[in-house]
Scaffold this motif. Structure first.
Motif, PDB file in Angstrom:
ATOM      1  N   GLY A 113      51.632 -14.740 100.512  1.00 48.57           N
ATOM      2  CA  GLY A 113      50.508 -13.607 101.047  1.00 48.57           C
ATOM      3  C   GLY A 113      50.411 -12.298 100.325  1.00 48.57           C
ATOM      4  O   GLY A 113      50.397 -11.225 100.580  1.00 48.57           O
ATOM      5  N   HIS A 114      50.937 -12.344  98.850  1.00 47.17           N
ATOM      6  CA  HIS A 114      50.792 -11.153  98.128  1.00 47.17           C
ATOM      7  C   HIS A 114      49.550 -10.872  97.290  1.00 47.17           C
ATOM      8  O   HIS A 114      48.799 -11.915  97.180  1.00 47.17           O
ATOM      9  CB  HIS A 114      51.951 -11.238  96.978  1.00 47.17           C
ATOM     10  N   LYS A 115      49.337  -9.966  96.475  1.00 44.66           N
ATOM     11  CA  LYS A 115      48.272  -9.802  95.665  1.00 44.66           C
ATOM     12  C   LYS A 115      48.514  -9.972  94.214  1.00 44.66           C
ATOM     13  O   LYS A 115      49.533  -9.401  93.741  1.00 44.66           O
ATOM     14  CB  LYS A 115      47.747  -8.205  96.054  1.00 44.66           C
ATOM     15  N   GLY A 116      47.698 -10.802  93.745  1.00 45.10           N
ATOM     16  CA  GLY A 116      47.972 -11.402  92.330  1.00 45.10           C
ATOM     17  C   GLY A 116      47.311 -10.429  91.150  1.00 45.10           C
ATOM     18  O   GLY A 116      46.332  -9.836  91.145  1.00 45.10           O
ATOM     19  N   ILE A 117      48.202 -10.472  90.000  1.00 45.53           N
ATOM     20  CA  ILE A 117      47.553 -10.081  88.792  1.00 45.53           C
ATOM     21  C   ILE A 117      47.296 -11.279  87.812  1.00 45.53           C
ATOM     22  O   ILE A 117      47.968 -12.043  87.588  1.00 45.53           O
ATOM     23  CB  ILE A 117      48.615  -9.281  87.902  1.00 45.53           C
ATOM     24  N   SER A 118      46.084 -11.162  87.679  1.00 39.25           N
ATOM     25  CA  SER A 118      45.492 -12.441  86.897  1.00 39.25           C
ATOM     26  C   SER A 118      45.996 -12.311  85.188  1.00 39.25           C
ATOM     27  O   SER A 118      46.257 -11.366  84.861  1.00 39.25           O
ATOM     28  CB  SER A 118      44.069 -12.630  86.745  1.00 39.25           C
ATOM     29  N   CYS A 176      42.527  -5.418  90.746  1.00 40.68           N
ATOM     30  CA  CYS A 176      42.322  -5.648  92.033  1.00 40.68           C
ATOM     31  C   CYS A 176      43.610  -5.735  92.981  1.00 40.68           C
ATOM     32  O   CYS A 176      44.001  -6.561  93.958  1.00 40.68           O
ATOM     33  CB  CYS A 176      41.962  -7.297  92.411  1.00 40.68           C
ATOM     34  N   GLY A 177      44.271  -4.856  92.770  1.00 38.16           N
ATOM     35  CA  GLY A 177      45.525  -4.304  93.465  1.00 38.16           C
ATOM     36  C   GLY A 177      46.623  -5.176  93.255  1.00 38.16           C
ATOM     37  O   GLY A 177      47.623  -5.135  94.238  1.00 38.16           O
ATOM     38  N   GLY A 178      46.795  -6.203  92.303  1.00 41.38           N
ATOM     39  CA  GLY A 178      47.680  -6.928  92.139  1.00 41.38           C
ATOM     40  C   GLY A 178      49.058  -6.362  91.746  1.00 41.38           C
ATOM     41  O   GLY A 178      49.032  -5.310  91.005  1.00 41.38           O
ATOM     42  N   TYR A 179      50.094  -7.082  91.880  1.00 35.94           N
ATOM     43  CA  TYR A 179      51.559  -6.580  91.661  1.00 35.94           C
ATOM     44  C   TYR A 179      52.429  -7.752  91.328  1.00 35.94           C
ATOM     45  O   TYR A 179      53.533  -7.527  90.806  1.00 35.94           O
ATOM     46  CB  TYR A 179      51.891  -5.728  92.548  1.00 35.94           C
ATOM     47  N   ILE A 180      52.116  -8.914  91.520  1.00 32.44           N
ATOM     48  CA  ILE A 180      53.062  -9.973  90.950  1.00 32.44           C
ATOM     49  C   ILE A 180      52.035 -10.965  90.310  1.00 32.44           C
ATOM     50  O   ILE A 180      50.598 -11.098  90.516  1.00 32.44           O
ATOM     51  CB  ILE A 180      53.901 -10.759  92.074  1.00 32.44           C
ATOM     52  N   HIS A 181      52.370 -12.147  89.654  1.00 26.96           N
ATOM     53  CA  HIS A 181      51.361 -13.040  89.075  1.00 26.96           C
ATOM     54  C   HIS A 181      50.374 -13.801  89.954  1.00 26.96           C
ATOM     55  O   HIS A 181      51.028 -14.006  91.026  1.00 26.96           O
ATOM     56  CB  HIS A 181      52.259 -14.159  88.126  1.00 26.96           C
TER      57      HIS A 181
END
Ligand SMILES: [Zn+2]
Length: 321
Positions: free
Chosen positions: A199-204, A185-190
């Motif tokens: 307000g970042h996008k997360g990696i599950s 889903c576009g994540g790039y940090i945990h």
């Protein structure tokens, strides 16, 4: 040529003990209390430790294809400087080592420039895409240390199962970067506190452990020797622990940054960005426990260099590595 390394703390039989090491024509001739031999160059090692050569099973040397980031010459020189005598470069290269002809390009750079023993992986899929067509396992097996699509997860279970059958048939392990792309889903940090607060996008965590879970069952079914790359989540450690208890030929590695840092250490800069990402304190504790009880038996660096420009675009925009 005689070299006497004198008075260091030498790793032998599972412990450090003070000893001298005599090297004759590039080979260890004696370890213990060695009298100063006439003609020997003496290296004073008091206060220093001596270890066997370290092995890094997970590095990116970026050649062929991305030599602005790193080359076989620079990467293996750095390895030698750090005490590594064997490194295994991953296949996210151009061309990817997915045929004997493509792997030959990498092997030629290694033959020409490697400062330490360098044993490359072959890709699992053509183009190292994590999907599509499998490589010719029989043709590549004699040339490669193992098979990996590192940088990408193998997305389809059916494709991974066939890859494991073919790897098992040629007696080589599958070394898996586990990452389910449909869960990214576009994540790039945990996907944790820091991510939400800033307000970042997360990696599950699930994007990692789902494939570990799937692959362990496939390894049980196919009899393939299976190794998980850069384990970063508590769930993955638990899955590997259970697989080992079942007697499966499953192993895994983690990397120093996952043992030292958490997402609580994140700052708004590219140096803190890698894949998998820095996870939670609970994940870090589980990884440490995994090392203590032998679930994790390999520490690899996942040395993955980029240019300074690629690492200078903040958490959202920088390259992972
Ligand atoms: Zn990877």
């Amino acid at each position: 040529m005689l070299l006497l390394f004198s008075g260091g703390r030498v790793w032998r039989d599972g412990a450090f003990a003070e000893a001298d090491v005599l090297v004759e024509e590039g080979r260890i001739a004696a370890v213990g209390s060695v009298p100063v031999t006439p003609g020997a160059r003496v290296v004073d090692c008091r206060g220093l430790c001596m270890l066997p050569g370290l092995v890094d099973v997970h590095v990116h040397l970026r050649e062929p294809g991305f030599t602005a980031k790193e080359t076989v010459a620079t990467g293996t020189a750095a390895a030698a400087h750090g005490g590594y005598t064997v490194v295994c470069p991953m296949p996210n290269l151009s061309p990817a080592p997915d045929t004997p002809e493509h792997l030959a390009v990498e092997l030629e750079a290694i033959r020409r420039d490697a400062a330490v023993r360098t044993l490359p992986y072959a890709a699992i899929t053509r183009g190292q895409k994590g999907r599509g067509e499998l490589v010719d396992f029989e043709a590549l097996a004699p040339l490669a240390v193992a098979f990996s699509d590192d940088g990408r997860g193998v997305q389809e279970g059916a494709l991974m199962e066939e890859a494991m059958r073919r790897a098992a048939a040629v007696g080589k392990p599958i070394v898996a970067h586990c990452e389910a792309e449909e869960l990214l889903c576009g994540g790039y940090i945990h996907d944790g506190e820091y991510c939400r607060a800033h307000g970042h996008k997360g990696i599950s965590s699930e994007s990692e452990w789902r494939q570990v879970e799937r692959d362990i069952e496939l390894a049980a079914k196919t009899g393939c020797r299976y190794h998980v790359c850069h384990v970063s989540t508590a769930e993955s450690v638990a899955l590997v622990r259970r697989a080992k208890a079942r007697g499966l030929a499953v192993s895994c590695e983690t990397a120093p940054h996952y043992l030292l840092l958490t997402d609580g250490d994140l700052r708004e800069e590219g140096r803190f960005k890698m894949n998998p990402p820095l996870r939670s304190a609970a994940d870090r504790a589980a990884l440490r426990e995994g090392i203590a009880d032998g679930t994790i038996e390999v520490l690899a660096t996942d040395h993955a260099p980029h240019t300074a420009a690629e690492k200078s675009r903040g958490l959202a925009g920088s390259a992972m590595g």
